[in-house]
Design a protein around this motif. Structure first.
Motif, short mmCIF file in Angstrom:
data_model
loop_
_atom_site.label_atom_id
_atom_site.label_comp_id
_atom_site.label_asym_id
_atom_site.label_seq_id
_atom_site.Cartn_x
_atom_site.Cartn_y
_atom_site.Cartn_z
N UNK A 1 45.19 34.50 28.44
CA UNK A 1 46.13 35.10 29.39
C UNK A 1 45.71 36.50 29.80
N UNK A 2 44.80 37.12 29.04
CA UNK A 2 44.47 38.52 29.30
C UNK A 2 43.95 38.79 30.70
N UNK A 3 43.00 37.98 31.23
CA UNK A 3 42.52 38.26 32.59
C UNK A 3 43.64 38.22 33.62
N UNK A 4 44.58 37.31 33.42
CA UNK A 4 45.67 37.17 34.37
C UNK A 4 46.62 38.37 34.32
N UNK A 5 46.92 38.82 33.10
CA UNK A 5 47.89 39.89 32.95
C UNK A 5 47.32 41.25 33.34
N UNK A 6 46.08 41.54 32.91
CA UNK A 6 45.54 42.87 33.17
C UNK A 6 44.72 42.92 34.44
N UNK A 7 43.60 42.22 34.44
CA UNK A 7 42.70 42.29 35.58
C UNK A 7 43.32 41.76 36.86
N UNK B 1 31.94 46.96 34.01
CA UNK B 1 30.92 47.17 32.97
C UNK B 1 29.71 46.28 33.22
N UNK B 2 29.98 45.03 33.56
CA UNK B 2 28.90 44.08 33.80
C UNK B 2 28.06 44.49 35.00
N UNK B 3 28.72 44.90 36.09
CA UNK B 3 27.97 45.27 37.29
C UNK B 3 27.11 46.51 37.05
N UNK B 4 27.62 47.45 36.25
CA UNK B 4 26.83 48.63 35.91
C UNK B 4 25.59 48.24 35.11
N UNK B 5 25.79 47.34 34.16
CA UNK B 5 24.66 46.88 33.35
C UNK B 5 23.63 46.14 34.19
N UNK B 6 24.10 45.41 35.19
CA UNK B 6 23.19 44.69 36.09
C UNK B 6 22.23 45.66 36.77
N UNK B 7 22.76 46.74 37.31
CA UNK B 7 21.91 47.68 38.04
C UNK B 7 21.01 48.49 37.10
N UNK B 8 21.48 48.72 35.89
CA UNK B 8 20.62 49.38 34.90
C UNK B 8 19.43 48.48 34.57
N UNK C 1 29.50 42.98 42.28
CA UNK C 1 30.81 43.10 41.63
C UNK C 1 31.64 41.84 41.82
N UNK C 2 31.59 41.27 43.01
CA UNK C 2 32.35 40.04 43.29
C UNK C 2 31.97 38.94 42.32
N UNK C 3 30.66 38.75 42.12
CA UNK C 3 30.20 37.73 41.18
C UNK C 3 30.63 38.09 39.76
N UNK C 4 30.48 39.36 39.40
CA UNK C 4 30.86 39.81 38.07
C UNK C 4 32.35 39.56 37.80
N UNK C 5 33.17 39.81 38.81
CA UNK C 5 34.61 39.63 38.64
C UNK C 5 34.98 38.17 38.40
N UNK D 1 37.91 45.49 34.41
CA UNK D 1 37.18 46.35 33.48
C UNK D 1 35.85 45.73 33.07
N UNK D 2 35.87 44.46 32.67
CA UNK D 2 34.63 43.80 32.26
C UNK D 2 33.69 43.63 33.45
N UNK D 3 34.26 43.39 34.63
CA UNK D 3 33.42 43.22 35.82
C UNK D 3 32.70 44.52 36.16
#
Length: 202
Positions: free
Chosen positions: A95-101, A46-53, A31-35, A42-44
């Motif tokens: 700006x989206x990653x800064x505002x939301x994530x 989703x990405x981490x779940x896909x990694x383990x799948x 997750x740390x790498x994904x983030x 949110x994307x991190x």
């Protein structure tokens, strides 16, 4: 201490509990790498779940002499790079990653601080700046910078993970550091104005 090799062998023999243990042990690292690659929670996730799948489906091809964590990171990079390339034509707000994530993620850390609210603001702003600046790098530059500077891989390991030469890694890293430094300085000018205004209101 986890016996990763034994767990992998059990998982390869269709033992679901063994794979669950592997996920539990590696999920924070993945997750740390994904983030840092995705730039928001949110994307991190989703990405981490896909990694383990993907890892579960490809488990039979994993050779136990390799490092399982590095293998997972390689899968992470491959998925993320493929997503970025497919979405390269889409318009994305920088700006989206800064505002939301970053906003929600850093808020929990700030809430736990018992110091000066202004210092908390400055720390939050700094972490937000780093992630925002990272989001402005190309996927190749962001990947090499995250792997080397944040994950702590050696130049040789980064080259192996990205499937490129050592010279390419050093060249990309040098360029990535330069761009990141420039972006941080530019973004920092705006934050300085906000912090100065906050001081004036005190």
């Amino acid at each position: 201490m986890h016996d990763t090799s034994a767990l992998v062998r059990k998982a390869q023999s269709n033992d679901p509990r063994a794979f669950e243990e592997l996920v539990s042990f590696y999920q924070n690292k993945v997750y740390k790498l994904c983030y840092h690659l995705a730039g928001n929670q949110d994307d991190a996730q989703d990405l981490s779940q896909e990694v383990f799948i993907r890892a579960y489906k490809a488990l039979g091809s994993f050779r136990n002499e390799a490092d399982f964590g590095t293998w997972l990171h390689r899968i992470t990079l491959n998925i993320w790079l493929n997503i970025k390339r497919k979405n390269s034509r889409k318009i994305v707000s920088l700006d989206e990653p800064y505002e939301s994530g970053d906003g929600s993620n850093m808020q929990r850390e700030v809430a736990a601080l018992d110091g000066d609210p202004l210092e908390a603001l400055e720390e939050k702003e700094f972490h937000g700046l780093v992630q925002t600046a990272l989001s402005k790098l190309t996927e190749e530059h962001r990947a090499v910078l995250v792997l080397r500077e944040i994950e702590g891989y050696s130049y040789e390991e980064v080259a192996c993970l990205l499937g490129c030469s050592l010279g390419t890694v050093k060249s990309r890293l040098s360029r990535a550091r330069e761009v990141l430094r420039r972006e941080m300085m530019e973004l920092g000018r705006h934050v300085d104005l906000d912090v100065a205004a906050a001081r004036e209101r005190r």
